[in-house]
Motif scaffolding. Structure first.
Motif, short mmCIF file in Angstrom:
data_model
loop_
_atom_site.label_atom_id
_atom_site.label_comp_id
_atom_site.label_asym_id
_atom_site.label_seq_id
_atom_site.Cartn_x
_atom_site.Cartn_y
_atom_site.Cartn_z
N ARG A 1 0.63 -1.19 0.03
CA ARG A 1 0.05 -0.11 0.11
C ARG A 1 0.81 1.19 -0.12
O ARG A 1 2.10 1.32 0.43
N GLU B 1 -7.29 7.26 -10.88
CA GLU B 1 -7.72 5.89 -10.71
C GLU B 1 -7.63 4.91 -12.18
O GLU B 1 -7.89 3.83 -12.15
N LEU C 1 -4.16 -0.74 -8.07
CA LEU C 1 -5.42 -0.15 -8.09
C LEU C 1 -4.89 1.23 -7.64
O LEU C 1 -4.14 1.51 -6.86
N GLN C 2 -5.93 2.41 -7.87
CA GLN C 2 -5.80 3.84 -7.26
C GLN C 2 -7.11 3.98 -6.78
O GLN C 2 -7.93 3.72 -7.48
N PHE C 3 -7.31 4.60 -5.54
CA PHE C 3 -8.33 4.88 -4.90
C PHE C 3 -8.82 6.51 -5.16
O PHE C 3 -8.12 7.28 -5.59
N ASN D 1 -9.00 8.74 -3.34
CA ASN D 1 -8.13 9.70 -2.44
C ASN D 1 -6.68 9.73 -2.76
O ASN D 1 -5.60 10.16 -2.46
N SER E 1 -4.65 7.25 -2.96
CA SER E 1 -3.66 6.16 -2.61
C SER E 1 -3.84 5.00 -3.56
O SER E 1 -4.57 4.75 -4.27
N SER E 2 -2.68 4.06 -3.34
CA SER E 2 -2.84 2.98 -4.08
C SER E 2 -2.17 1.67 -3.63
O SER E 2 -1.58 1.63 -2.72
N GLU E 3 -2.61 0.72 -4.25
CA GLU E 3 -2.20 -0.63 -4.15
C GLU E 3 -1.36 -1.25 -5.06
O GLU E 3 -1.80 -1.31 -6.31
#
Lengths: 117, 110
Positions: free
Chosen positions: A22, A52, A67-69, A71, A73-75
């Motif tokens: 993360r 995203e 993934l990007q959310f 906000n 942030s990313s995984e």
């Protein structure tokens, strides 16, 4: 201003397992890039997310996904782990887009050190 | 494809000047960046050249020649804290998708 953070800092997995890393981007940044850095080598670009959506991918197999959310942030997810996946995984945030709003500087997080046994 | 070449290691004494060269081959070129990475740390941005010429930032300067596909990072008045790895990186668009060289390990001796 909050810098780029990553979790976890260290991780040990076995071959065949799956891992999720993360990253929280720097405040105001909408772009996250992921890099893999093997010991003694330069970072290798995995992929980038902008608002995203995936916005470019390096020479990594499909078992590397992300993934990007909302906000920003990313995984980073890696399936079917292999021994060669042992490395430092870095995320970097920047302000992407077109025209004068884009930045050339990427701000790196401290990384997640993954060891695959 | 893209490739970058830089020396693997440089040793110098405190107060000296070190130049790290970087040659690159890339399809599409936007700019050349330099990053510093201490052992166990994250890469941190040092300098960027989008146009030919010299960019100076304190003790560090960076140069680019687009026609020669060549750049360098100049470290002046070396200090012990400058012992680190230095990476050149090319980008094909603003702010993204950096391709890094293998890094130059700089060791500063007293």
């Amino acid at each position: 201003e909050t810098g780029v953070t990553q979790s976890p800092t260290h991780l040990i997995k076995t071959r065949g397992q799956q891992v999720t890393l993360r990253c929280s981007s720097q405040s105001g940044h909408n772009t996250v890039s992921w890099y893999q850095q093997a010991l003694g080598q330069g970072p290798q670009f995995i992929f980038q997310y902008y608002r995203e959506e995936e916005n470019g991918r390096g020479n990594f197999p499909p078992r590397f996904s992300g993934l990007q959310f909302p906000n920003y942030s990313s995984e980073l997810n890696v399936n079917a782990l292999e021994l060669d996946d042992s490395a430092l995984y870095l995320c970097a945030s920047s302000l992407g887009g077109t025209g004068g709003g884009s930045q050339v500087t990427q701000y790196f997080g401290p990384g997640t050190r993954l060891l695959v046994l | 494809g893209q490739s970058l070449e830089q020396p693997s290691e440089v040793t110098a004494v405190e107060g000296a000047i070190v130049q790290i060269n970087c040659t690159y081959q890339t399809s599409g070129f936007y700019g050349l960046s330099w990053y510093q990475q201490h052992d166990g740390g994250a890469p941190t941005f040092l300098s960027y050249n989008g146009l030919d010429g010299l960019e100076e930032t304190g003790r560090f300067s960076s140069f680019l020649s687009r026609s020669d596909s060549y750049g360098y990072l100049l470290l002046q008045e070396l200090q012990m804290k400058d012992s680190a790895s230095y990476f050149c990186a090319v980008s094909r668009a603003a702010g993204n998708k950096l391709t890094f060289g293998g890094g130059t390990r700089v060791l500063v001796k007293p």
